[in-house]
Design a protein around this motif. Sequence first.
Motif, PDB file in Angstrom:
ATOM      1  N   LEU A  44       1.076  -0.927   0.460  1.00 52.28           N
ATOM      2  CA  LEU A  44       0.651  -0.320   0.297  1.00 52.28           C
ATOM      3  C   LEU A  44       0.927   1.014  -0.003  1.00 52.28           C
ATOM      4  CD1 LEU A  44      -2.904   0.206  -0.175  1.00 52.28           C
ATOM      5  CD2 LEU A  44      -3.093   1.062   2.846  1.00 52.28           C
ATOM      6  N   ASP A  45       1.990   1.971  -1.181  1.00 50.76           N
ATOM      7  CA  ASP A  45       3.126   2.401  -1.102  1.00 50.76           C
ATOM      8  C   ASP A  45       3.883   2.608   0.045  1.00 50.76           C
ATOM      9  OD1 ASP A  45       1.293   3.122  -3.728  1.00 50.76           O
ATOM     10  OD2 ASP A  45       0.273   3.966  -2.679  1.00 50.76           O
ATOM     11  N   LYS A  46       3.706   2.135   0.743  1.00 51.59           N
ATOM     12  CA  LYS A  46       4.933   2.089   2.010  1.00 51.59           C
ATOM     13  C   LYS A  46       6.053   0.756   2.293  1.00 51.59           C
ATOM     14  CE  LYS A  46       1.878   4.463   5.250  1.00 51.59           C
ATOM     15  NZ  LYS A  46       2.004   4.599   6.429  1.00 51.59           N
ATOM     16  N   GLU A  47       7.136   1.204   2.240  1.00 50.61           N
ATOM     17  CA  GLU A  47       7.903  -0.173   1.922  1.00 50.61           C
ATOM     18  C   GLU A  47       9.130  -0.792   3.065  1.00 50.61           C
ATOM     19  OE1 GLU A  47      11.900   1.302   0.121  1.00 50.61           O
ATOM     20  OE2 GLU A  47      11.184   0.969  -1.717  1.00 50.61           O
ATOM     21  N   TYR A  48       8.708  -1.925   3.189  1.00 47.20           N
ATOM     22  CA  TYR A  48       8.879  -1.833   5.206  1.00 47.20           C
ATOM     23  C   TYR A  48      10.469  -3.014   4.075  1.00 47.20           C
ATOM     24  CZ  TYR A  48       4.339  -0.701   5.937  1.00 47.20           C
ATOM     25  OH  TYR A  48       3.126   0.164   6.431  1.00 47.20           O
ATOM     26  N   SER A  49      11.439  -3.421   5.721  1.00 44.87           N
ATOM     27  CA  SER A  49      11.985  -4.179   5.220  1.00 44.87           C
ATOM     28  C   SER A  49      11.940  -5.166   5.677  1.00 44.87           C
ATOM     29  CB  SER A  49      13.804  -3.737   4.904  1.00 44.87           C
ATOM     30  OG  SER A  49      14.783  -3.898   5.306  1.00 44.87           O
ATOM     31  N   ILE A  50      12.503  -6.763   5.732  1.00 47.73           N
ATOM     32  CA  ILE A  50      12.144  -7.289   6.768  1.00 47.73           C
ATOM     33  C   ILE A  50      12.908  -8.390   6.182  1.00 47.73           C
ATOM     34  CG2 ILE A  50      10.166  -9.550   7.232  1.00 47.73           C
ATOM     35  CD1 ILE A  50       8.049  -7.105   5.764  1.00 47.73           C
ATOM     36  N   MET A  51      13.983  -9.115   7.754  1.00 49.15           N
ATOM     37  CA  MET A  51      14.408 -10.401   8.028  1.00 49.15           C
ATOM     38  C   MET A  51      13.490 -11.836   7.246  1.00 49.15           C
ATOM     39  SD  MET A  51      16.727  -8.340   8.773  1.00 49.15           S
ATOM     40  CE  MET A  51      18.622  -9.668   8.320  1.00 49.15           C
ATOM     41  N   CYS A  52      14.402 -12.750   6.206  1.00 49.16           N
ATOM     42  CA  CYS A  52      14.021 -13.621   5.656  1.00 49.16           C
ATOM     43  C   CYS A  52      15.049 -13.989   5.751  1.00 49.16           C
ATOM     44  CB  CYS A  52      12.761 -13.242   5.094  1.00 49.16           C
ATOM     45  SG  CYS A  52      12.367 -14.576   4.248  1.00 49.16           S
ATOM     46  N   PRO A  53      15.097 -15.525   5.521  1.00 57.25           N
ATOM     47  CA  PRO A  53      15.965 -16.625   5.749  1.00 57.25           C
ATOM     48  C   PRO A  53      16.038 -16.581   3.768  1.00 57.25           C
ATOM     49  CG  PRO A  53      14.607 -17.265   6.879  1.00 57.25           C
ATOM     50  CD  PRO A  53      13.937 -16.126   6.562  1.00 57.25           C
ATOM     51  N   PRO A  54      17.552 -16.949   3.605  1.00 56.95           N
ATOM     52  CA  PRO A  54      17.516 -16.632   1.845  1.00 56.95           C
ATOM     53  C   PRO A  54      15.261 -17.845   0.999  1.00 56.95           C
ATOM     54  CG  PRO A  54      18.891 -16.642   3.118  1.00 56.95           C
ATOM     55  CD  PRO A  54      18.509 -16.776   4.027  1.00 56.95           C
ATOM     56  N   GLU A  55      16.287 -19.242   1.813  1.00 58.99           N
ATOM     57  CA  GLU A  55      14.426 -19.835   0.956  1.00 58.99           C
ATOM     58  C   GLU A  55      12.910 -19.305   1.423  1.00 58.99           C
ATOM     59  OE1 GLU A  55      15.720 -21.497   5.276  1.00 58.99           O
ATOM     60  OE2 GLU A  55      16.961 -20.315   3.846  1.00 58.99           O
ATOM     61  N   GLU A  56      12.964 -18.561   2.113  1.00 55.92           N
ATOM     62  CA  GLU A  56      11.842 -18.501   2.054  1.00 55.92           C
ATOM     63  C   GLU A  56      11.748 -17.096   1.484  1.00 55.92           C
ATOM     64  OE1 GLU A  56       8.901 -19.624   3.808  1.00 55.92           O
ATOM     65  OE2 GLU A  56      10.172 -21.516   3.678  1.00 55.92           O
ATOM     66  N   ARG A  57      12.605 -16.145   0.834  1.00 55.40           N
ATOM     67  CA  ARG A  57      11.885 -15.311   0.183  1.00 55.40           C
ATOM     68  C   ARG A  57      11.532 -14.914  -0.626  1.00 55.40           C
ATOM     69  NH1 ARG A  57      15.473 -10.385  -1.432  1.00 55.40           N
ATOM     70  NH2 ARG A  57      14.811  -9.520  -3.693  1.00 55.40           N
ATOM     71  N   SER A  58      11.088 -15.776  -1.688  1.00 60.99           N
ATOM     72  CA  SER A  58       9.758 -15.632  -2.875  1.00 60.99           C
ATOM     73  C   SER A  58       8.973 -16.230  -2.378  1.00 60.99           C
ATOM     74  CB  SER A  58      10.054 -17.601  -3.880  1.00 60.99           C
ATOM     75  OG  SER A  58       9.596 -17.580  -4.832  1.00 60.99           O
ATOM     76  N   ASN A  59       8.261 -17.187  -1.587  1.00 61.62           N
ATOM     77  CA  ASN A  59       7.666 -16.755  -0.165  1.00 61.62           C
ATOM     78  C   ASN A  59       6.651 -15.841   0.532  1.00 61.62           C
ATOM     79  OD1 ASN A  59       6.728 -19.600  -1.554  1.00 61.62           O
ATOM     80  ND2 ASN A  59       7.665 -20.523   1.441  1.00 61.62           N
ATOM     81  N   LEU A  60       7.711 -14.894   0.128  1.00 62.47           N
ATOM     82  CA  LEU A  60       7.428 -13.882   1.775  1.00 62.47           C
ATOM     83  C   LEU A  60       7.149 -12.619   0.748  1.00 62.47           C
ATOM     84  CD1 LEU A  60       7.449 -11.729   4.313  1.00 62.47           C
ATOM     85  CD2 LEU A  60       9.946 -11.601   3.047  1.00 62.47           C
ATOM     86  N   LEU A  61       7.553 -12.797  -0.695  1.00 69.17           N
ATOM     87  CA  LEU A  61       7.574 -11.704  -1.238  1.00 69.17           C
ATOM     88  C   LEU A  61       6.574 -12.054  -2.432  1.00 69.17           C
ATOM     89  CD1 LEU A  61      10.463 -11.591  -3.610  1.00 69.17           C
ATOM     90  CD2 LEU A  61       9.729  -9.637  -2.637  1.00 69.17           C
ATOM     91  N   SER A  62       5.828 -13.175  -2.123  1.00 69.26           N
ATOM     92  CA  SER A  62       4.054 -13.519  -2.518  1.00 69.26           C
ATOM     93  C   SER A  62       3.300 -12.730  -2.083  1.00 69.26           C
ATOM     94  CB  SER A  62       4.092 -15.310  -3.490  1.00 69.26           C
ATOM     95  OG  SER A  62       5.491 -15.267  -4.277  1.00 69.26           O
ATOM     96  N   ALA A  63       3.520 -13.690  -0.523  1.00 70.49           N
ATOM     97  CA  ALA A  63       2.937 -12.909   0.554  1.00 70.49           C
ATOM     98  C   ALA A  63       2.479 -11.252   0.281  1.00 70.49           C
ATOM     99  CB  ALA A  63       2.700 -13.326   1.771  1.00 70.49           C
ATOM    100  N   ALA A  64       3.287 -10.638   0.312  1.00 69.86           N
ATOM    101  CA  ALA A  64       3.565  -8.947  -0.041  1.00 69.86           C
ATOM    102  C   ALA A  64       2.897  -8.894  -0.474  1.00 69.86           C
ATOM    103  CB  ALA A  64       5.043  -8.482   0.573  1.00 69.86           C
ATOM    104  N   ARG A  65       2.690  -9.258  -1.970  1.00 74.10           N
ATOM    105  CA  ARG A  65       1.962  -8.829  -3.059  1.00 74.10           C
ATOM    106  C   ARG A  65       0.689  -8.805  -2.462  1.00 74.10           C
ATOM    107  NH1 ARG A  65       6.764 -10.655  -6.056  1.00 74.10           N
ATOM    108  NH2 ARG A  65       5.426 -13.041  -6.499  1.00 74.10           N
ATOM    109  N   TYR A  66       0.286 -10.488  -2.606  1.00 78.43           N
ATOM    110  CA  TYR A  66      -0.894 -10.708  -1.963  1.00 78.43           C
ATOM    111  C   TYR A  66      -1.494  -9.815  -1.120  1.00 78.43           C
ATOM    112  CZ  TYR A  66      -4.539 -13.590  -1.014  1.00 78.43           C
ATOM    113  OH  TYR A  66      -6.540 -13.857  -0.679  1.00 78.43           O
ATOM    114  N   LEU A  67      -0.891  -9.500  -0.429  1.00 79.56           N
ATOM    115  CA  LEU A  67      -1.981  -8.296   0.622  1.00 79.56           C
ATOM    116  C   LEU A  67      -2.092  -7.631   0.084  1.00 79.56           C
ATOM    117  CD1 LEU A  67      -2.731  -7.677   4.016  1.00 79.56           C
ATOM    118  CD2 LEU A  67       0.054  -7.697   4.138  1.00 79.56           C
TER     119      LEU A  67
END
Length: 105
Positions: free
Chosen positions: A12-35
């Motif tokens: 929603l037009d705001k950037e968030y920096s989130i710590m994430c294990p490399p193997e979960e990066r794709s899932n995090l990006l997908s979740a963020a796009r969905y949200l």
Amino acid sequence: MSSSNSVTVQILDKEYSIMCPPEERSNLLSAARYLDGKMREIRTGGKVIGGERIAVMAALNITHDLLHREQAPEMATSGTTREQVRSLLERVDLALAPDPESPKG
């Protein structure tokens, strides 16, 4: 974790920096796009104003969908389910509506 494990997402037009294990990066990006998509749908609807309220509505919608799928995975979405969701959203809208008697802050 090092900064190389930090992922920046935009919701929603705001950037968030989130710590994430490399193997979960794709899932995090997908979740963020969905949200982000869900929050934009709610904002576009115009009934909910304010980032925090939009986030709560998106969280409720996503949680409702998840719980419904767990309870009845074999059932397709029906008109009855849509009516239940509409009813739930109306109740949430009422709960989140500002109290006209309370002072604005």
